[in-house]
Each structure stands twice: as C-alpha cells, then as structure tokens.
Design a protein around this motif. Sequence first.
Motif, mmCIF file in Angstrom:
data_model
loop_
_atom_site.group_PDB
_atom_site.id
_atom_site.type_symbol
_atom_site.label_atom_id
_atom_site.label_comp_id
_atom_site.label_asym_id
_atom_site.label_seq_id
_atom_site.Cartn_x
_atom_site.Cartn_y
_atom_site.Cartn_z
ATOM 1 N N ILE A 55 3.023 4.476 -3.470
ATOM 2 C CA ILE A 55 1.864 3.768 -2.924
ATOM 3 C C ILE A 55 0.618 4.643 -3.020
ATOM 4 O O ILE A 55 0.700 5.871 -3.018
ATOM 5 C CB ILE A 55 2.033 3.338 -1.439
ATOM 6 C CG1 ILE A 55 2.108 4.551 -0.513
ATOM 7 C CG2 ILE A 55 3.220 2.437 -1.241
ATOM 8 C CD1 ILE A 55 1.730 4.230 0.921
ATOM 9 N N THR A 90 -1.896 -3.664 -5.641
ATOM 10 C CA THR A 90 -2.083 -3.457 -4.206
ATOM 11 C C THR A 90 -3.462 -2.883 -3.907
ATOM 12 O O THR A 90 -4.143 -3.302 -2.966
ATOM 13 C CB THR A 90 -0.984 -2.516 -3.668
ATOM 14 O OG1 THR A 90 0.285 -3.089 -3.959
ATOM 15 C CG2 THR A 90 -1.117 -2.324 -2.174
ATOM 16 N N GLU A 93 -6.153 -5.533 -4.084
ATOM 17 C CA GLU A 93 -6.101 -6.437 -2.938
ATOM 18 C C GLU A 93 -6.568 -5.732 -1.657
ATOM 19 O O GLU A 93 -7.167 -6.333 -0.779
ATOM 20 C CB GLU A 93 -4.682 -6.974 -2.765
ATOM 21 C CG GLU A 93 -4.656 -8.297 -2.027
ATOM 22 C CD GLU A 93 -3.359 -9.044 -2.230
ATOM 23 O OE1 GLU A 93 -2.788 -8.945 -3.332
ATOM 24 O OE2 GLU A 93 -2.929 -9.725 -1.290
ATOM 25 N N LEU A 94 -6.292 -4.463 -1.595
ATOM 26 C CA LEU A 94 -6.736 -3.671 -0.444
ATOM 27 C C LEU A 94 -8.259 -3.584 -0.399
ATOM 28 O O LEU A 94 -8.853 -3.408 0.652
ATOM 29 C CB LEU A 94 -6.119 -2.269 -0.552
ATOM 30 C CG LEU A 94 -6.256 -1.285 0.595
ATOM 31 C CD1 LEU A 94 -5.576 -1.817 1.837
ATOM 32 C CD2 LEU A 94 -5.654 0.065 0.211
ATOM 33 N N LYS B 44 2.968 -3.605 -1.339
ATOM 34 C CA LYS B 44 1.905 -4.109 -0.471
ATOM 35 C C LYS B 44 2.243 -3.861 0.995
ATOM 36 O O LYS B 44 1.400 -3.417 1.778
ATOM 37 C CB LYS B 44 1.679 -5.602 -0.733
ATOM 38 C CG LYS B 44 0.989 -5.854 -2.064
ATOM 39 C CD LYS B 44 0.758 -7.324 -2.325
ATOM 40 C CE LYS B 44 0.040 -7.492 -3.677
ATOM 41 N NZ LYS B 44 -0.174 -8.890 -4.013
ATOM 42 N N THR B 47 2.052 -0.118 1.823
ATOM 43 C CA THR B 47 0.651 0.319 1.854
ATOM 44 C C THR B 47 -0.015 -0.135 3.156
ATOM 45 O O THR B 47 -0.732 0.638 3.802
ATOM 46 C CB THR B 47 -0.119 -0.224 0.634
ATOM 47 O OG1 THR B 47 0.581 0.163 -0.557
ATOM 48 C CG2 THR B 47 -1.539 0.323 0.576
ATOM 49 N N GLY B 112 -8.046 -4.447 5.073
ATOM 50 C CA GLY B 112 -7.235 -4.301 3.863
ATOM 51 C C GLY B 112 -5.771 -4.578 4.149
ATOM 52 O O GLY B 112 -5.106 -5.302 3.416
ATOM 53 N N ARG B 115 -5.007 -8.235 4.437
ATOM 54 C CA ARG B 115 -4.920 -8.946 3.157
ATOM 55 C C ARG B 115 -3.588 -8.732 2.445
ATOM 56 O O ARG B 115 -3.163 -9.534 1.637
ATOM 57 C CB ARG B 115 -6.038 -8.477 2.221
ATOM 58 C CG ARG B 115 -7.338 -9.243 2.379
ATOM 59 C CD ARG B 115 -8.246 -8.989 1.191
ATOM 60 N NE ARG B 115 -8.624 -7.590 1.077
ATOM 61 C CZ ARG B 115 -9.637 -7.034 1.725
ATOM 62 N NH1 ARG B 115 -10.373 -7.773 2.526
ATOM 63 N NH2 ARG B 115 -9.918 -5.761 1.587
ATOM 64 N N LEU B 116 -2.937 -7.592 2.734
ATOM 65 C CA LEU B 116 -1.720 -7.240 1.996
ATOM 66 C C LEU B 116 -0.464 -7.895 2.554
ATOM 67 O O LEU B 116 0.593 -7.827 1.942
ATOM 68 C CB LEU B 116 -1.534 -5.713 2.000
ATOM 69 C CG LEU B 116 -2.570 -4.904 1.217
ATOM 70 C CD1 LEU B 116 -2.339 -3.417 1.409
ATOM 71 C CD2 LEU B 116 -2.508 -5.257 -0.262
#
Lengths: 125, 138
Positions: A55, A90, A93-94, B44, B47, B112, B115-116
């Motif tokens: 990540i 990711t 989108e973050l 996702k 994170t 953020g 959204r994930l």
Amino acid sequence: MTDRVPVLKIGDILLVSIQTDLEDQMVMDLQDDLSHRIVETNAKGVVIDISALEIVDSFVGRMLATNASISRILGAETIVVGMRPAVAMTLVELGLSLKGVRTALNLERGLRLLRRLTAAPADRA
Amino acid sequence: MKQYATGAPAETVAVTSSSDVVTARQMVRTLAQRSGLSLVHQTKLVTAASELGRNMLVYGGGGVVRAAPVSDEGRRGIFVEFTDEGPGIPDVELALTDGWTSGNGMGLGLSGAKRLVDEFEIESGPGGTTVRIVKWGR
C-alpha cells in the motif's frame, strides 16, 4: 530504534528499494537520508523502487512528492518505479495524483528515463 | 450502519505507536485475504485502515482497532472500527472535506478513507471518536 531503508549509490545514481512495510518514522528518516546522500554523493538521479509496497497511503505518497521536489532543488531527478496496479488505483481514489513525481513501470525503464533526463539537462525548460 | 453478522470473533490491536499502525493494517489485510476480497479491494481497505489508524494515533492519542469478517445477503466483507478517547473532532462535516487539515497532513485522511470503502460512519464527541468502515468483496 526503527530500521532504516538503505540508500545505495551506483555511479551518479542513488537507488532506494523499499522492501518492508513502512512505519511513519522510517518514511521520515528516508526523506532525511536521501537529501543528505544527494548532496554528499553529488547524485544526478534517484530511483525509488516501490514494487514490494502493498500500500501507499497519503503519508508515503506525500514523502514521494516532497522527496521529488527536494531532489530537484538539489539538482537530482527522482523516478518512482514499480508501483503495483492496485496501489495506483487506490492512490487516485484516495485523491493523491503524485503531481511532479516522475514514474516508470519498472527499474529498467526508470534507469533509461533517468539517463535521458540527466544526459541533456540544458534541453529542458 | 447496519449491524452485520460476523463470521468470526473480532480481532483487536491497541495502537499507541506508529509500529502498531503497521500491525493493525497487517491484521486487516490478513482478514481481507481470508474473506476472499480481491487484491484491489484489499489494497483499498488496508490503505483506508492505514489513514484512519494514523489519524487515531496523531489526533486521538492512540486507541483500539477492531476488525471482523462480516456477511450480508451472501456478500462477504470486512468491518473495521477505530476507537479513541481523544478530544474528538469539533466539526465532523468540515473534517470530511477534501483538503481540510488541522495539522500538517494533506487533508486526505478522513475524506480519502471514506472514498476507499463502501460504508463509513463516524461518531465524535468530547469523550473520543469512533470510526466504523465496511468493505464488501463484490
């Protein structure tokens, strides 16, 4: 004491291969180490390999962006290589676009790009 | 947020340092892998957990991360809860705005993370903050 990410010197390039899950302290130490090593070694380029990273969150993303800016001011180009597709999806989108950070698919392409960038610095505006 | 059926007892990690954040996200990843979430969904979720875990540590003074596999109408997912006893977030709406930051972050932590994931719930008051998220497999 947390571990430090090794910074390897190969010619006038510094290579950072991140192989472990990063703690925030390691991220901050790396930023410090890199800026010092750039000056110390007179490096023209930095390649950061993140292919082992599962990540990249906003903290690591910010380090990559800040590091690219610091390196540039110190006269070195930074290329981030090996980002996994899931990590890229990711990040977007973050809300992190990593503006100003040059990337390449893998180490080989990153090195090629770096050679091109450092070969003719006068051509760049 | 709906109370979903849990597939196994919740696992917890107490977060008091940045290495605990790493432990917490590894726990979340293991659960997500076990539940068969796709790699992108796992990434996702982990994170988001990293952002929320760090927020909890930096702004809430640390806390507890609790995670469990959940299911609903044939879907399988992961539920994660972050609880701290910090000062709370004065204006949750504002804190969920992109770019808003109270400190030296980028202001992407809460917005953020939201959204994930598929479901996101936050409760905050002077006694602390609790954030609950769910990421579904499909």
